[in-house]
Scaffold this active site. Structure first.
Site, short mmCIF file in Angstrom:
data_model
loop_
_atom_site.label_atom_id
_atom_site.label_comp_id
_atom_site.label_asym_id
_atom_site.label_seq_id
_atom_site.Cartn_x
_atom_site.Cartn_y
_atom_site.Cartn_z
CE LYS A 42 3.99 1.76 3.91
NZ LYS A 42 2.70 1.08 3.59
CB SER B 276 -0.05 3.82 4.71
OG SER B 276 0.33 2.52 4.27
CB SER C 52 -1.17 1.10 1.93
OG SER C 52 -1.90 1.75 2.92
#
Ligand code: GLN
Length: 496
Positions: A78, A157, A181
């Site tokens: 990420k 997210s 997330s």
């Protein structure tokens, strides 16, 4: 079987048996990325040269009999984790250009374990969002499709991480979870993901959103794969003052422990009005699966659940407004020159931040301001303590439950563009995930079934502080009973 469909556990066996080399496995992923990423936009930055060099090292280490635990496993990172020498954006324009001179502790540990870095995965700007649409680098498409053909949101997210793993262009990924997330995008894309206990993984080198909530965790296609990754990501780090000085247990062994004799709580407050009946049915199926596997089901109450969302959307913006004060155009990242220093700050922040981030900074600044601190922030902190107390009561050692079962999200993946004009509707996505974040307890999402449109749905398992082992045990039992084997339409293994 196409190696792109292997789990990490299967790939590790194949690598150990020399049925494939790390270079071959990496090349297969790199070409699948080239073919699919232009459409999915799961990676903001691809790092093929780095991946190839790491793969060669992995093969050399294995040849020398010194392959570390994750040697040769290609992962997506990420883009909230700092990676030495590789651009890190946090999904925002304000950091561009930022090439960190160091690695986050989590990525350093993954590298030391021999994992391959395929690239940096797309995310909502500063991890603020539930659909990946707030990214300054464009939205991510969910590899799953429904009959009407409208492109779907991957959740957020950690939407890029989730899409990459589901689409078989990465075997696993790192995510971060502040209010859901990891779990919500995992549910939306039919993969597994765990937010460990707050303090289990170091936050050092992860771009901060809301420091008292942020936790790193793994996303992968099986419970066992999450356990394998979490093992490499966890551990005490003196550079993070909230890192826990705890031994890392054998997460992988816990996955097969079973649930015989465990008490599983079903919280009444998670039966929210207007919940999709398919989700209600799946939850019931989960209850029955655990019962037949030998668990005892107990109705419980987490009475402050309804305050979870309002508390989260005060505490998280408050901490974000403070954390994001550092992006001032002076020390790093983008700068827009101004007439004086204040003007420079204002222009830089006006140009660099997107609308959602600005909204949160304004909310956060407001709830922390002298006149409103007591009414909002202080009150929210008090209610947060009550939410934590609810979990303590539910998990009480002698009379309580060992884990809690709930749905992960109130709906399946929605279409890109749907629900997106109203921030409050978007915040409602997090109704089932924020309480565990506020309490700091571990929680995992497991793909458990499909809705009427053929889209994946997740079940959530919540555990006691630092008892990820029980979470893995329950998730493992659910996974075995659910037998989730559906595949997304867009995937590397379906390419010719
Ligand atoms: N969707 C939540 C938010 O927008 C959670 C995000 C997260 O966990 N990083 O804040």
């Amino acid at each position: 079987m196409n190696p792109l469909d292997w789990t990490i556990a299967e790939a590790l066996d194949a690598l150990a048996a020399r049925r494939i080399s790390a270079v071959e496995l990496t090349e297969a992923h790199l070409s699948a990325i080239s073919a699919l990423n232009p459409r999915l936009n799961a990676f903001i930055t691809e790092t093929p040269e780095l991946a190839r060099a790491q793969a060669q090292e992995a093969d050399a280490a294995r040849a020398a009999g010194a392959a570390p635990k994750l040697s040769g496993i290609p992962l997506a990172i990420k883009d909230l984790f700092c990676t030495e020498g590789v651009r890190t954006t946090a999904g925002s324009k304000i950091l561009d250009p930022f090439i960190p001179p160091y690695d986050s502790t989590v990525t350093a540990q993954l590298k030391a374990a021999g994992a391959i870095t395929l690239g940096k995965a797309n995310l909502d700007e500063f991890a603020m969002g539930s659909s990946n649409i707030t990214s300054a680098y464009g939205q991510v498409e969910n590899p799953w499709q429904r009959a009407d053909g409208k492109p779907l949101a991957p959740g957020g997210s950690s939407g890029g991480s989730a899409a990459a793993v589901a689409a078989r262009i990465a075997m696993g990924a790192t995510g971060t979870d502040t209010g859901g997330s990891i779990r919500q995008p995992a549910a939306f894309t039919g993969i597994a993901g765990i937010k460990p206990t707050y303090g289990r993984c170091s936050r050092f080198g992860i771009v901060a959103f809301a420091s008292s909530l942020d936790q790193a965790g793994p996303m992968a296609r099986s419970t066992e794969d999450c356990a394998i990754l979490l093992d490499a990501m966890s551990g005490f780090d003196p550079r993070d003052s909230t890192s826990a000085e705890r031994a890392v247990p054998d997460f992988r062994a816990a996955c097969a422990r079973g649930v015989k004799g465990l008490r599983i709580g079903i919280p009444a407050e998670y039966r929210v009005d207007g919940m999709d009946p398919t989700i209600e049915k799946l939850w019931q199926a989960g209850i029955e699966w655990l019962q037949s596997a030998g668990a005892t089901i107990v109705d419980i109450s987490l009475p402050h659940t309804k305050f979870g969302l309002p508390v989260y959307y005060i505490v998280a913006p408050a901490e974000a407004s403070s954390n994001l004060a550092r992006y001032d155009g002076v020390r790093f990242g983008a700068r827009v020159d101004g007439e004086d220093l204040i003007d420079l700050y204002e222009r830089t922040r006006a140009a660099g931040f997107g609308a959602e981030v600005k909204r949160r900074i304004m909310i956060g600044t407001y709830v922390l301001s002298a006149g409103y601190y007591d009414a909002y922030y202080l009150r929210a902190q008090k209610i947060r303590a009550l939410i934590l107390h609810d979990f303590h009561t539910a998990f009480a050692q002698t009379t309580g439950v060992d884990a809690i079962l709930t749905p992960t999200a109130p709906s399946a993946a929605f279409a890109l563009g749907e629900k997106m004009d109203d921030p409050v509707t978007m915040y409602l996505n997090d109704v089932f995930t924020v309480p565990a974040s506020l309490a700091g307890v571990p929680a995992m999402s497991i793909p458990a079934g499909l809705d009427q449109n053929g889209l994946p749905l997740g079940l959530q398992v919540i555990g006691r502080h630092f008892d990820e082992e029980t979470v893995f045990a329950v998730a493992g039992a659910l996974e075995a009973a659910a037998g989730f084997s559906a595949l997304p339409a867009l995937r590397g293994s379906a390419l010719r």
